[in-house]
Design a protein around this motif. Structure first.
Motif, PDB file in Angstrom:
ATOM      1  N   UNK A 166       0.803  -1.272   0.030  1.00 36.74           N
ATOM      2  CA  UNK A 166      -0.043   0.007  -0.089  1.00 36.74           C
ATOM      3  C   UNK A 166       0.817   1.298   0.129  1.00 36.74           C
ATOM      4  N   UNK A 167       0.512   2.370  -1.002  1.00 36.99           N
ATOM      5  CA  UNK A 167       1.530   3.412  -0.873  1.00 36.99           C
ATOM      6  C   UNK A 167       1.451   4.300   0.352  1.00 36.99           C
ATOM      7  N   UNK A 168       2.234   4.620   0.793  1.00 35.69           N
ATOM      8  CA  UNK A 168       2.379   5.489   1.952  1.00 35.69           C
ATOM      9  C   UNK A 168       2.104   6.894   1.840  1.00 35.69           C
ATOM     10  N   UNK A 169       1.214   7.389   2.422  1.00 32.03           N
ATOM     11  CA  UNK A 169       1.065   8.872   2.201  1.00 32.03           C
ATOM     12  C   UNK A 169       1.797   9.675   3.073  1.00 32.03           C
ATOM     13  N   UNK A 170       2.741  10.634   2.788  1.00 32.87           N
ATOM     14  CA  UNK A 170       3.365  11.544   3.749  1.00 32.87           C
ATOM     15  C   UNK A 170       2.426  12.245   4.568  1.00 32.87           C
ATOM     16  N   UNK A 171       2.675  12.141   5.896  1.00 28.78           N
ATOM     17  CA  UNK A 171       1.997  13.181   6.913  1.00 28.78           C
ATOM     18  C   UNK A 171       2.537  14.499   6.547  1.00 28.78           C
ATOM     19  N   UNK A 172       1.404  15.327   6.909  1.00 23.47           N
ATOM     20  CA  UNK A 172       1.587  16.918   6.757  1.00 23.47           C
ATOM     21  C   UNK A 172       2.824  17.027   7.817  1.00 23.47           C
ATOM     22  N   UNK A 173       3.248  16.581   8.809  1.00 22.46           N
ATOM     23  CA  UNK A 173       4.092  17.072   9.767  1.00 22.46           C
ATOM     24  C   UNK A 173       5.443  16.375   9.310  1.00 22.46           C
ATOM     25  N   UNK A 174       5.470  15.587   8.156  1.00 25.91           N
ATOM     26  CA  UNK A 174       6.870  15.154   7.892  1.00 25.91           C
ATOM     27  C   UNK A 174       7.155  15.752   6.478  1.00 25.91           C
ATOM     28  N   UNK A 175       6.350  16.829   6.170  1.00 20.65           N
ATOM     29  CA  UNK A 175       6.760  17.526   4.931  1.00 20.65           C
ATOM     30  C   UNK A 175       7.687  18.805   5.468  1.00 20.65           C
ATOM     31  N   UNK A 176       8.751  19.414   4.641  1.00 16.66           N
ATOM     32  CA  UNK A 176       9.601  20.232   5.145  1.00 16.66           C
ATOM     33  C   UNK A 176       8.832  21.567   5.279  1.00 16.66           C
ATOM     34  N   UNK A 177       9.393  22.401   5.949  1.00 14.62           N
ATOM     35  CA  UNK A 177       8.808  23.614   6.705  1.00 14.62           C
ATOM     36  C   UNK A 177       8.836  24.502   5.334  1.00 14.62           C
ATOM     37  N   UNK A 178       9.623  24.385   4.600  1.00 13.95           N
ATOM     38  CA  UNK A 178       9.747  25.268   3.235  1.00 13.95           C
ATOM     39  C   UNK A 178       9.884  24.379   2.015  1.00 13.95           C
ATOM     40  N   UNK A 179       9.198  24.904   0.947  1.00 11.43           N
ATOM     41  CA  UNK A 179       9.293  24.157  -0.477  1.00 11.43           C
ATOM     42  C   UNK A 179      10.081  25.271  -1.366  1.00 11.43           C
ATOM     43  N   UNK A 180      11.014  24.663  -1.879  1.00 10.22           N
ATOM     44  CA  UNK A 180      11.833  25.708  -3.176  1.00 10.22           C
ATOM     45  C   UNK A 180      12.208  26.945  -2.429  1.00 10.22           C
ATOM     46  N   UNK A 181      12.570  26.818  -0.982  1.00 11.36           N
ATOM     47  CA  UNK A 181      12.902  27.991   0.029  1.00 11.36           C
ATOM     48  C   UNK A 181      12.054  29.168  -0.087  1.00 11.36           C
ATOM     49  N   UNK A 182      10.541  29.169  -0.589  1.00 11.18           N
ATOM     50  CA  UNK A 182       9.842  29.872  -0.693  1.00 11.18           C
ATOM     51  C   UNK A 182       8.446  29.885  -0.036  1.00 11.18           C
ATOM     52  N   UNK A 183       7.955  28.440  -0.542  1.00 15.82           N
ATOM     53  CA  UNK A 183       6.571  28.357  -0.025  1.00 15.82           C
ATOM     54  C   UNK A 183       6.653  27.495   1.191  1.00 15.82           C
ATOM     55  N   UNK A 184       5.939  28.332   2.488  1.00 14.82           N
ATOM     56  CA  UNK A 184       5.809  27.645   3.869  1.00 14.82           C
ATOM     57  C   UNK A 184       4.633  26.775   3.710  1.00 14.82           C
TER      58      UNK A 184
ATOM     59  N   UNK B 146      -3.004  24.260  -0.649  1.00 15.31           N
ATOM     60  CA  UNK B 146      -3.690  23.689  -1.898  1.00 15.31           C
ATOM     61  C   UNK B 146      -3.090  22.462  -2.505  1.00 15.31           C
ATOM     62  N   UNK B 147      -1.723  22.625  -2.701  1.00 16.58           N
ATOM     63  CA  UNK B 147      -0.974  21.592  -3.423  1.00 16.58           C
ATOM     64  C   UNK B 147      -0.955  20.257  -2.443  1.00 16.58           C
ATOM     65  N   UNK B 148      -0.706  20.453  -1.191  1.00 16.12           N
ATOM     66  CA  UNK B 148      -0.805  19.258  -0.424  1.00 16.12           C
ATOM     67  C   UNK B 148      -1.996  18.768  -0.317  1.00 16.12           C
ATOM     68  N   UNK B 149      -3.159  19.591  -0.010  1.00 14.77           N
ATOM     69  CA  UNK B 149      -4.447  18.978  -0.048  1.00 14.77           C
ATOM     70  C   UNK B 149      -4.695  18.001  -1.477  1.00 14.77           C
ATOM     71  N   UNK B 150      -4.497  18.505  -2.314  1.00 17.67           N
ATOM     72  CA  UNK B 150      -4.393  17.822  -3.846  1.00 17.67           C
ATOM     73  C   UNK B 150      -3.757  16.608  -3.949  1.00 17.67           C
TER      74      UNK B 150
ATOM     75  N   UNK C  43       2.082  27.205   5.847  1.00 16.31           N
ATOM     76  CA  UNK C  43       0.820  28.009   5.810  1.00 16.31           C
ATOM     77  C   UNK C  43       0.757  28.888   4.569  1.00 16.31           C
ATOM     78  N   UNK C  44       1.394  28.667   3.615  1.00 15.53           N
ATOM     79  CA  UNK C  44       1.213  29.506   2.173  1.00 15.53           C
ATOM     80  C   UNK C  44       0.002  28.933   1.628  1.00 15.53           C
ATOM     81  N   UNK C  45      -0.832  29.713   1.323  1.00 22.70           N
ATOM     82  CA  UNK C  45      -2.252  28.979   0.745  1.00 22.70           C
ATOM     83  C   UNK C  45      -2.047  28.346  -0.552  1.00 22.70           C
ATOM     84  N   UNK C  46      -1.050  28.741  -1.463  1.00 20.17           N
ATOM     85  CA  UNK C  46      -0.794  27.824  -2.495  1.00 20.17           C
ATOM     86  C   UNK C  46      -0.113  26.477  -2.217  1.00 20.17           C
TER      87      UNK C  46
END
Length: 667
Positions: free
Chosen positions: A2-20, A28-32, A22-25
């Motif tokens: 079964x494919x494991x879904x990455x938990x929200x707390x396991x994701x990095x605080x920043x993505x591409x050194x820009x998106x935290x 939205x991508x995480x929820x998708x 809490x950033x709305x974009x």
């Protein structure tokens, strides 16, 4: 797996050194990506892309056709959608730095490579037709969506170290067998039998024995002089059918010693010629020997090679091939399969241990569903237990507890009606006991021998007579209520007692409902009258679970099988029409049975039983076969008629041993 879904707390605080986070974009991508429909949509796009890739062609002028234009346009659309998927995942997970980032997953690396190469090919910067072929890797992404296929690939990759050991063993066997083959059969397969077309004068009978065409010894000697020799430019008629051991043309005009291999016919000589299979099959060098050995251990045409060596060398050369088959095919190849099997079972066992809770919960849920499908009685009993739970949950400050093991089955200690009144109970005695009317019913006593005051029986007491709902007899399960501190308590409301009914079944039936129609409204049980659709669904459920309907089904299955076994070639038109009419009736009955089960049991409960799925597939195939027959079709699809015989496997429902065997095969 079964494919494991990455938990929200396991994701990095920043993505591409820009998106935290809490950033709305990014939210939205995480929820998708965490939505199951995201993977389903992507998988659908991949499958559609595979269809368009299969429609592509390199035929001249294909790009100008309607299909060619559609394929070309679809490539840009799919590339854009896959780019969007990649961007969404990168924004949500990060690109590379974090442990759970996008490129840390091997499947995502494959996606990234395919998308980037697709972008390069779409830029038309030059001749990138070779890069466009990378598109064929997109179907590999479907492995990520199918757990079983992905597990096979992962198992294969994990078994590579062990397969490396097997490969070393195979290499040793190839070297050993190849060297022996070169030593034994080098040059042996390069000879064929041939007859000389232009013998010198006086040498026409060379190579023939006495008695050929009635010639005696003196005539043979006159036709083959002692000074005969091969012409300067001999012309041979070669027999390519088999190899040979002698007589060699070097012994001409004599025959030489008797060869150990195949001796050519009279008047023929064993001359040098190309090896079999246009010179491919030979043991002249180590590479040719390895190729021949590989062909042998693949079990494809190995006997031909063995016969060629027997004719060319000796009949005992067959032992070389026997050893090759035993060591190469029977041992080494099966050793590789054993390594894959061990790796697969280990991976599967690990996966089951990791997801044992999920698998156990799913199995328990299916078991509960299947238990309620055994009969209408079991279904009503399950509904009664569910209502007990809901009533107990609705009672403030109370919880349900099972009756004490020391209590009589007819003596559950329960609460009295909330209004304090007494409702006469059938079978109640003056001392406070109650039973089925037997005079010898036991009376609970205290430790000192005195009578224990017994409260009025609850609506859930098993002493009550069974009540009939639908076609089932339902006996309430024993139940009592206790306060949080362990003392006896009362239900908040028991309207059936207030209305003068002794059992909840009588109360529910009086209001025109069934047990499942009892709802808890503001802590008060009420009966919600079923709608017309609900009553129809319950009628279908009763029919689906009916023992009589089951017996009729079994009879029709046996009748259908007997009739199919009695068909014969040359039946009259009347017999054919009668058989077809019976088949139409049986198919229609099974189709109605399937529809009734789907409606009555509801789709979730219907597919919980694998035999229902099997029945549905057989019914659908039977309907397709009838539709094809009525439409004048036929051809290869007439094989669907044989699927009617699978109906007999429906007997497994009433044959536990056969059911167990089929379930084992399906597992």
């Amino acid at each position: 797996a079964v494919e494991r879904k990455v938990k929200f707390e396991e994701l990095p605080e920043k993505s591409l050194w820009v998106f935290r986070k809490e950033h709305p974009a990014r939210r939205l991508c995480i929820s998708l990506i965490r939505n199951p429909w995201f993977d389903r949509v992507v998988m659908t796009l991949i499958l559609l892309n595979c269809v368009f890739l299969a429609m592509d062609s390199k035929a001249p002028g294909f790009e100008e056709t309607t299909r060619g234009k559609a394929v070309d346009s679809s490539e840009n659309i799919f590339l854009s959608l896959f780019c969007l998927e990649m961007v969404i995942k990168i924004i949500a997970m990060g690109f590379f730095v974090h442990r759970e980032s996008y490129l840390r997953d091997s499947w995502n690396r494959l996606d990234f490579t395919v998308v980037i190469l697709g972008i390069i090919a779409a830029m038309n910067l030059g001749n990138f037709s070779a890069i466009r072929t990378v598109r064929v890797l997109r179907p590999l992404r479907t492995l990520q969506g199918f757990a079983g296929m992905r597990q096979l690939v992962v198992t294969l990759l994990n078994s590579l170290p062990l397969l490396g050991d097997v490969a070393v063993l195979m290499a040793f066997l190839f070297f050993l067998l190849g060297l022996i083959g070169v030593q034994l059969f080098s040059g042996a397969l390069n000879r064929r039998c041939a007859s000389l077309d232009n013998p010198n004068a006086g040498c026409e009978l060379c190579g023939y024995d006495v008695g050929y065409l009635g010639y005696n010894a003196s005539q043979i000697s006159a036709g083959c002089l002692s000074d005969c020799a091969l012409p300067a430019s001999p012309r041979w008629t070669v027999d390519d059918a088999t190899t040979c051991g002698g007589p060699r043309e070097s012994k001409y005009p004599g025959l030489g010693a008797k060869p150990s291999g195949y001796r050519c016919p009279e008047g023929s000589w064993c001359i040098r010629h190309d090896a079999p299979n246009h010179g491919i099959t030979s043991f002249d060098n180590i590479l040719g020997a390895w190729l021949a050995i590989f062909q042998c251990i693949s079990m494809e045409g190995w006997v031909d090679i063995m016969y060629w060596t027997q004719d060319a060398v000796s009949e005992y050369s067959s032992w070389y091939f026997v050893v090759t088959i035993i060591l190469g095919s029977f041992f080494a190849i099966n050793l590789a399969l054993a390594v894959l099997y061990v790796s697969f079972t280990t991976e599967r066992k690990t996966d089951k241990e990791q997801h044992s809770d999920e698998l156990a919960a799913e199995k328990e849920a299916n078991s509960k569903i299947l238990a309620t499908m055994e009969s209408e009685t079991s279904y009503q009993a399950a509904q009664m237990a569910d209502m007990q739970r809901r009533l107990s949950d609705a009672s403030p400050g109370r919880k349900s507890a099972p009756p004490s093991p020391s209590m009589s089955p007819h003596a559950s200690f329960v609460a009295t009606p909330p209004n304090g009144g007494s409702i006469p109970e059938e079978g109640e005695t003056e001392t406070g006991t109650f039973g089925d009317g037997d005079s010898d019913a036991e009376t609970p006593t205290s430790n000192n021998g005195g009578d224990v005051p017994v409260k009025r029986p609850s609506v859930f007491d098993s002493a009550f007579r069974p009540e009939k709902f639908g076609s089932a007899m339902v006996t309430p399960l024993p139940m009592r209520t206790v306060d949080e501190d362990g003392g006896d308590g009362d239900f908040a409301e028991q309207p059936w007692l207030n209305e003068g009914f002794t059992t909840v079944q009588q109360w529910v039936k009086h209001h025109g409902g069934e047990i499942q129609d009892v709802q808890i409204v503001n802590g008060i049980p009420v009966v919600v009258r079923p709608s017309l659709a609900q009553r129809f669904q319950r009628t279908c459920r009763v029919l689906a679970m009916s023992a009589t309907v089951g017996k009729v089904t079994m009879f029709l299955i046996i009748l259908n099988t007997v009739l199919m076994a009695s068909e014969f070639h040359g039946m009259s038109r009347g017999q054919v029409d009668a058989y077809e009419g019976i088949n139409y009736f049986v198919t229609a009955y099974f189709a109605l049975e399937m529809v009734a089960k789907i409606i009555g049991l509801k789709p979730r409960a219907y597919v919980a039983d694998r035999f229902n799925i099997f029945d549905g597939v057989v019914v659908i195939i039977s309907i397709i076969e009838l539709a094809i027959a009525d439409g004048g079709g036929g051809g290869n699809l007439t094989v669907l008629r044989s699927f009617r015989l699978l109906r007999i496997l429906k007997l497994a429902r009433s044959w536990p041993q056969l059911r167990k065997i089929i379930a084992t095969i399906l597992d």
